[in-house]
Structure formats: C-alpha cells, structure tokens
Design a protein around this motif. Structure first.
Motif, PDB file in Angstrom:
ATOM      1  N   GLU A  83      90.116 -17.960 139.539  1.00 47.59           N
ATOM      2  CA  GLU A  83      89.399 -17.204 138.513  1.00 47.59           C
ATOM      3  C   GLU A  83      87.966 -17.701 138.314  1.00 47.59           C
ATOM      4  O   GLU A  83      87.067 -16.906 138.028  1.00 47.59           O
ATOM      5  N   LYS A  84      87.732 -18.989 138.487  1.00 42.50           N
ATOM      6  CA  LYS A  84      86.393 -19.538 138.248  1.00 42.50           C
ATOM      7  C   LYS A  84      85.480 -19.421 139.465  1.00 42.50           C
ATOM      8  O   LYS A  84      84.305 -19.080 139.342  1.00 42.50           O
ATOM      9  N   THR A  85      86.006 -19.711 140.644  1.00 39.38           N
ATOM     10  CA  THR A  85      85.162 -19.750 141.841  1.00 39.38           C
ATOM     11  C   THR A  85      85.206 -18.468 142.659  1.00 39.38           C
ATOM     12  O   THR A  85      84.296 -18.199 143.448  1.00 39.38           O
ATOM     13  N   GLY A  86      86.277 -17.697 142.518  1.00 38.91           N
ATOM     14  CA  GLY A  86      86.428 -16.486 143.323  1.00 38.91           C
ATOM     15  C   GLY A  86      86.984 -16.735 144.715  1.00 38.91           C
ATOM     16  O   GLY A  86      87.191 -15.784 145.473  1.00 38.91           O
ATOM     17  N   GLU A  87      87.224 -18.006 145.080  1.00 42.71           N
ATOM     18  CA  GLU A  87      87.793 -18.306 146.398  1.00 42.71           C
ATOM     19  C   GLU A  87      89.165 -17.659 146.530  1.00 42.71           C
ATOM     20  O   GLU A  87      89.949 -17.642 145.578  1.00 42.71           O
ATOM     21  N   MET A  88      89.464 -17.141 147.718  1.00 48.81           N
ATOM     22  CA  MET A  88      90.746 -16.500 147.969  1.00 48.81           C
ATOM     23  C   MET A  88      91.509 -17.240 149.060  1.00 48.81           C
ATOM     24  O   MET A  88      90.915 -17.706 150.033  1.00 48.81           O
ATOM     25  N   VAL A  89      92.839 -17.322 148.872  1.00 53.75           N
ATOM     26  CA  VAL A  89      93.704 -18.026 149.807  1.00 53.75           C
ATOM     27  C   VAL A  89      94.956 -17.182 150.048  1.00 53.75           C
ATOM     28  O   VAL A  89      95.559 -16.679 149.094  1.00 53.75           O
ATOM     29  N   GLN A  90      95.352 -17.037 151.302  1.00 56.66           N
ATOM     30  CA  GLN A  90      96.617 -16.380 151.626  1.00 56.66           C
ATOM     31  C   GLN A  90      97.760 -17.324 151.266  1.00 56.66           C
ATOM     32  O   GLN A  90      97.769 -18.487 151.675  1.00 56.66           O
ATOM     33  N   VAL A  91      98.756 -16.827 150.513  1.00 57.47           N
ATOM     34  CA  VAL A  91      99.797 -17.726 150.001  1.00 57.47           C
ATOM     35  C   VAL A  91     101.197 -17.397 150.515  1.00 57.47           C
ATOM     36  O   VAL A  91     102.177 -18.010 150.073  1.00 57.47           O
ATOM     37  N   THR A  92     101.338 -16.443 151.416  1.00 62.57           N
ATOM     38  CA  THR A  92     102.628 -16.192 152.065  1.00 62.57           C
ATOM     39  C   THR A  92     102.409 -16.050 153.562  1.00 62.57           C
ATOM     40  O   THR A  92     101.302 -15.751 154.013  1.00 62.57           O
ATOM     41  N   GLU A  93     103.474 -16.265 154.324  1.00 64.19           N
ATOM     42  CA  GLU A  93     103.456 -16.007 155.767  1.00 64.19           C
ATOM     43  C   GLU A  93     104.846 -15.516 156.166  1.00 64.19           C
ATOM     44  O   GLU A  93     105.847 -16.150 155.852  1.00 64.19           O
ATOM     45  N   GLY A  94     104.883 -14.382 156.821  1.00 63.87           N
ATOM     46  CA  GLY A  94     106.156 -13.781 157.175  1.00 63.87           C
ATOM     47  C   GLY A  94     106.484 -12.575 156.316  1.00 63.87           C
ATOM     48  O   GLY A  94     107.523 -11.954 156.490  1.00 63.87           O
ATOM     49  N   GLY A  95     105.579 -12.247 155.390  1.00 66.36           N
ATOM     50  CA  GLY A  95     105.723 -11.043 154.601  1.00 66.36           C
ATOM     51  C   GLY A  95     106.606 -11.199 153.384  1.00 66.36           C
ATOM     52  O   GLY A  95     107.242 -12.224 153.161  1.00 66.36           O
ATOM     53  N   TYR A  96     106.645 -10.153 152.575  1.00 62.89           N
ATOM     54  CA  TYR A  96     107.488 -10.099 151.382  1.00 62.89           C
ATOM     55  C   TYR A  96     107.816  -8.647 151.116  1.00 62.89           C
ATOM     56  O   TYR A  96     107.180  -7.727 151.649  1.00 62.89           O
ATOM     57  N   THR A  97     108.819  -8.416 150.274  1.00 59.29           N
ATOM     58  CA  THR A  97     109.156  -7.065 149.846  1.00 59.29           C
ATOM     59  C   THR A  97     109.449  -7.096 148.358  1.00 59.29           C
ATOM     60  O   THR A  97     109.959  -8.084 147.832  1.00 59.29           O
ATOM     61  N   GLY A  98     109.119  -6.028 147.663  1.00 61.21           N
ATOM     62  CA  GLY A  98     109.384  -5.970 146.237  1.00 61.21           C
ATOM     63  C   GLY A  98     108.388  -6.775 145.425  1.00 61.21           C
ATOM     64  O   GLY A  98     107.220  -6.905 145.789  1.00 61.21           O
ATOM     65  N   MET A  99     108.858  -7.365 144.343  1.00 60.76           N
ATOM     66  CA  MET A  99     108.007  -7.988 143.344  1.00 60.76           C
ATOM     67  C   MET A  99     107.685  -9.440 143.678  1.00 60.76           C
ATOM     68  O   MET A  99     108.537 -10.185 144.148  1.00 60.76           O
ATOM     69  N   LEU A 100     106.435  -9.831 143.401  1.00 56.72           N
ATOM     70  CA  LEU A 100     106.020 -11.225 143.482  1.00 56.72           C
ATOM     71  C   LEU A 100     106.257 -11.874 142.124  1.00 56.72           C
ATOM     72  O   LEU A 100     105.887 -11.325 141.090  1.00 56.72           O
ATOM     73  N   ASN A 101     106.891 -13.060 142.129  1.00 57.61           N
ATOM     74  CA  ASN A 101     107.261 -13.750 140.889  1.00 57.61           C
ATOM     75  C   ASN A 101     106.583 -15.114 140.834  1.00 57.61           C
ATOM     76  O   ASN A 101     106.911 -16.012 141.629  1.00 57.61           O
ATOM     77  N   ILE A 102     105.664 -15.286 139.893  1.00 58.72           N
ATOM     78  CA  ILE A 102     104.937 -16.546 139.729  1.00 58.72           C
ATOM     79  C   ILE A 102     105.605 -17.355 138.628  1.00 58.72           C
ATOM     80  O   ILE A 102     105.755 -16.882 137.500  1.00 58.72           O
ATOM     81  N   ALA A 103     106.005 -18.584 138.954  1.00 65.60           N
ATOM     82  CA  ALA A 103     106.631 -19.455 137.948  1.00 65.60           C
ATOM     83  C   ALA A 103     105.606 -19.865 136.898  1.00 65.60           C
ATOM     84  O   ALA A 103     104.418 -20.022 137.191  1.00 65.60           O
ATOM     85  N   ARG A 104     106.067 -20.022 135.676  1.00 67.65           N
ATOM     86  CA  ARG A 104     105.198 -20.466 134.585  1.00 67.65           C
ATOM     87  C   ARG A 104     105.257 -21.976 134.375  1.00 67.65           C
ATOM     88  O   ARG A 104     104.338 -22.569 133.817  1.00 67.65           O
ATOM     89  N   LYS A 105     106.357 -22.600 134.799  1.00 71.43           N
ATOM     90  CA  LYS A 105     106.540 -24.032 134.563  1.00 71.43           C
ATOM     91  C   LYS A 105     106.156 -24.887 135.761  1.00 71.43           C
ATOM     92  O   LYS A 105     106.036 -26.105 135.637  1.00 71.43           O
ATOM     93  N   SER A 106     106.018 -24.293 136.910  1.00 70.59           N
ATOM     94  CA  SER A 106     105.698 -25.048 138.124  1.00 70.59           C
ATOM     95  C   SER A 106     104.779 -24.213 139.000  1.00 70.59           C
ATOM     96  O   SER A 106     104.654 -22.998 138.818  1.00 70.59           O
ATOM     97  N   MET A 107     104.156 -24.844 139.966  1.00 71.93           N
ATOM     98  CA  MET A 107     103.257 -24.149 140.887  1.00 71.93           C
ATOM     99  C   MET A 107     104.083 -23.568 142.034  1.00 71.93           C
ATOM    100  O   MET A 107     103.957 -23.970 143.199  1.00 71.93           O
ATOM    101  N   LYS A 108     104.926 -22.595 141.694  1.00 70.19           N
ATOM    102  CA  LYS A 108     105.804 -21.988 142.679  1.00 70.19           C
ATOM    103  C   LYS A 108     105.666 -20.464 142.626  1.00 70.19           C
ATOM    104  O   LYS A 108     105.341 -19.878 141.589  1.00 70.19           O
ATOM    105  N   LEU A 109     105.943 -19.850 143.766  1.00 65.96           N
ATOM    106  CA  LEU A 109     105.967 -18.399 143.893  1.00 65.96           C
ATOM    107  C   LEU A 109     107.285 -18.012 144.545  1.00 65.96           C
ATOM    108  O   LEU A 109     107.732 -18.673 145.493  1.00 65.96           O
ATOM    109  N   TYR A 110     107.924 -16.930 144.048  1.00 63.07           N
ATOM    110  CA  TYR A 110     109.207 -16.480 144.583  1.00 63.07           C
ATOM    111  C   TYR A 110     109.125 -14.998 144.932  1.00 63.07           C
ATOM    112  O   TYR A 110     108.481 -14.212 144.225  1.00 63.07           O
TER     113      TYR A 110
END
Length: 455
Positions: A83-110
């Motif tokens: 949000e501050k710098t605007g830098e972008m990073v790809q955070v998955t490899e192998g694709g996904y389907t449906g909804m992206l779920n960002i954890a609130r308590k940890s730096m995890k994505l499901y």
C-alpha cells in the motif's frame, strides 16, 4: 525438431515468468476524487486485468502492509501490492480457483486449486475432464517468506512457500466459495448436489430454480477442512443453491451464506454453526423485499442491502437509461425491490436478531454492495452508478465519499473497509482509457470525520 524445441522453450519461458515471488514495478498514483475531493490512491493504474477479492472477505495481510488481488499480469495467479510503495509481488504458483482467503492472525494465504495444473497444455476438453475427475486441494502460502525472499532476490523452490493442507474428497464435489474460519484452523467450502442430497434432512424437497436466470435449485451443502491436519467435517445440507460462503472472523465457528439465484431470492441470507446447529435465516425477508450482498462487518453484525431500485407499479432502470447493465429490471423477478417499503443499508445483529436501516440514497438504485467497520462506527455502500457513500452510524449522517468511477467499468466497486476503519478498498475504471479495465484503489476517509468525538 525445430518446432518441438521452440514449443519447449515457450513452455519453459511461460513457467519461468509465472514463478512465485516475481516482482512488478510500482504503478501507484495518488489523486483527488474529481467530484468529492477525497484522497484516492490507485495501487494499480494500467490495464492488467485486476480485480479485488469479493467484499465478503479480508483484503489486507495481517501486518496491514499488503493487499492481495486477482490479476492477469501473470495468468491465473494472485498478486500482492504494497500500500505504501506500490511494489507488486506474485504470491501463488500453480494457480487457484474460487476465493482467496487472507488470514488476519498470521501472514498466510489460503485457496483451492486443481493439482498438477498445466496452463500451457490444457485444452477445454482437458479442463472439463480434470474438473470432473480430480478433487480440489486447499493450499496455504507463507506470505512472510515470499515477501522476504522476493525482496532479497533469492527465491527458493515453490514448496518452501506453498503447503498442501489437504485434498477435498472427490465424492463431495467441492468447489465454489471458500471461507477461512475465525480460528484460522478450518476452511469452509461448498458441496455439490449429489453429495448434499445424501445429507439432506429426510422429507426435505429440493428447491427449484427461481427467477429469469434459472439459478437457485438445490440441494447444496457446506463442509470444512482443518488446514492443520487435513481432517474433513460435514457441516450442513440445504435444499437450495449456496453462494457467498463467509465466516465471522471475530467469532469462531459461525458461518454466513446465501441462497444464490443471481438476483432476488425467496430467502437470501442464512447462518449456521460449524457443527451444523443453528441453521436459520439471518434476516427473514418478505416477498416485497430484495435482499442482497450480505457481509459480516463485526463480531455481532452483518450488513445487508435491501434494494430500492425498481419503479413503483412496474420495473424501470430508475431513470438511468442503462438498460440491462444492472440487475432486477426483468419483470420475471416479481414485485420486490421498490420503495413502497423501507429500503437501504441494513445492519442485522447476529445475537439479538434485531435490524435497522443505517442509511439510504434519496433516489436512484439505493445502496447495493455494503460493508462497515468492526467497531460499529462506519457503514459504506456503493450504488448502480458506482458512487461510494459513507455513513456515520453515531450521527446517522451520510455523505457522498467518492464518485466518477464509470458505469461502463467491467465490474462494480465492491467496497471493503479496513479493520481500523480509516480506509476503503474498491476496484475502479476511473483511470482506464477503455472505460472498462479495473484497477485497485484505496479511498481514505476524510480527516474531519475521523477526528469526530462522540458523547
């Protein structure tokens, strides 16, 4: 032979360019809203096929620094933007389907995905075959490792960052929406008709399609996977089509979902506990009410839109002249959605079951996609013309916060408020030369409203 070598090189190039941790330059642009003067920060500003996660789900990482979004910048993969710098990073490899779920308590994505994804060689026939024969996996991404190694320029093999939590049994016909529970140990997903029918209460008749889109027939169900152990639990079956599964991030084991018809439902909003108990309508609606776009906004509250977008005595586009660009103008939806009865952004209390109207536009479609702050201070909604309205729930004041986001945009703004209640994320075509391409945008609440004191 040359053709074979060329094809192999193309495949290698494609997968090399689709690696997790790949960085993209900042496109961040800060402007003033041309209508209201509000501070807008566009975190993406080129036509990259961007879209935000749906407003029922979290948008920010637990450290508050990154937003996750969908994009075509790397085909079929998810992106993060700082949000501050605007830098972008790809955070998955192998694709996904449906909804992206960002954890609130940890730096995890499901997320869910089909295993052995091969975008380079898959055909339409292959896609159909694999969807029918290969069960979905639930995958966890360690975002902290991805960001750190990407910044250092020392990415490791993908398995260092991605972990398979488990595989959804093929007989459950899993898919569709997914939601991460408040305890961040369970993930909920939709169950298909055949599997749901086996768990449907005896004597329950499956619903037929409802409305002109021929959607809504059941049964469907909800099941859960423990993302730590891979254990599967069945939650509930219902006689209708399920959509928009979401959890209560502040109350573990509580689920909110909807009867999905593509428009007006006989009974849109529902809630149930993880153990299958407590199944009930969240907001029991009348036949004249058009309820839509429910979103859990706090420990005890859900925001819903009760639409007032249709002309009394007949269907109309409320004078906007947009024809079929917005839903609900087909007479086959019935008599609901007019302003003969109270309409607007409603707040429903999950504990007391009480509800009230927080605000409504004086004319036009009324508020459509809705959100709010967990502390109960703000409510937010968009309308058919893509305007964003902010409501002070202490004083009941409503202001036009942001406008000019182009009705020709490929999608709607879908506002989501940050947990600290100081900003709203939307998707917008305001900067797009083609008037359609969406970008990720943050609207910051005005300082004079944030500084308000209440007795």
């Amino acid at each position: 032979m040359k053709q074979i070598l060329f094809f192999a090189a193309m495949c290698i190039s494609m997968f090399a360019s689709a690696q997790i941790g790949k960085r993209f330059p900042s496109e961040r642009k800060e402007i003033k809203d041309p209508v209201t003067g509000a501070r807008l920060v566009f975190l993406t500003s080129t036509p990259g096929g961007d879209s935000k996660i749906y407003q029922t789900h979290n948008q920010w990482t637990s450290d508050g620094e990154w937003l996750i979004f969908r994009s075509s910048r790397t085909r079929g993969e998810a992106m993060a933007v700082n949000e501050k710098t605007g830098e972008m990073v790809q955070v998955t490899e192998g694709g996904y389907t449906g909804m992206l779920n960002i954890a609130r308590k940890s730096m995890k994505l499901y997320f869910m995905r089909m295993p052995e994804r091969d975008t380079a060689r898959r055909t339409t026939t292959d896609t159909t075959r694999r969807r029918n024969q290969i069960p979905l996996q639930i995958v966890e991404v360690d975002l902290a490792k991805v960001f750190a190694d990407s910044k250092a320029g020392k990415m490791q093999p993908v398995h260092i960052y991605q972990r398979i939590c488990g595989t959804i049994p093929i007989e459950l016909e899993g898919g569709g929406d997914m939601a991460l529970d408040g305890d961040e140990e369970w993930a909920y997903f939709r169950v298909g008709k055949n599997a749901a029918a086996k768990q449907l209460a005896a004597g329950t008749k499956p619903a037929d399609n409802f409305g002109p889109r021929n959607m809504g027939a059941g049964p469907n169900g909800i099941a859960a996977m423990n993302v730590l152990t891979g254990e599967i639990k069945y939650v509930v079956s219902v006689p209708f089509q399920i959509g928009h599964i979401q959890s209560n991030p502040w109350m573990s084991g509580e689920i909110v979902f909807c009867w999905e018809t593509g428009g007006k439902s006989p009974q849109r909003t529902w809630t149930v506990k993880r153990d299958g108990s407590g199944l009930r309508p969240l907001y029991p609606e009348a036949a004249y009410e058009w309820v839509t776009h429910e979103a859990v906004i706090g420990k005890d509250e859900v925001a819903i839109a009760i639409m007032g977008h249709r002309k009394i005595g007949g269907v109309d586009t409320t004078g906007t002249g947009v024809g079929g660009a917005n839903p609900g103008q087909d007479a086959a939806w019935g008599p609901s959605g007019t302003r003969e009865k109270p309409t607007g952004l409603a707040i429903v209390n999950l504990r007391t079951r009480e509800s009230y109207i927080a605000g409504q536009t004086k004319s036009g479609s009324g508020l459509w996609h809705v959100t709010g702050s967990p502390d109960g201070r703000w409510a937010v909604g968009d309308d058919f013309t893509r305007n964003i309205y902010l409501i002070d729930r202490h004083t009941n004041e409503m202001m036009l916060l942001s406008a000019g986001h182009k009705t020709t945009a490929a999608d709607h703004p879908h506002p989501t408020m940050s947990d600290d209640g100081t900003k709203i994320q939307i998707q917008s075509a305001m900067l797009s030369a083609d008037n359609r391409s969406m970008n990720i945008c943050i609207i910051y609440l005005p300082e004079e409203w944030l500084k308000r004191k209440y007795k």
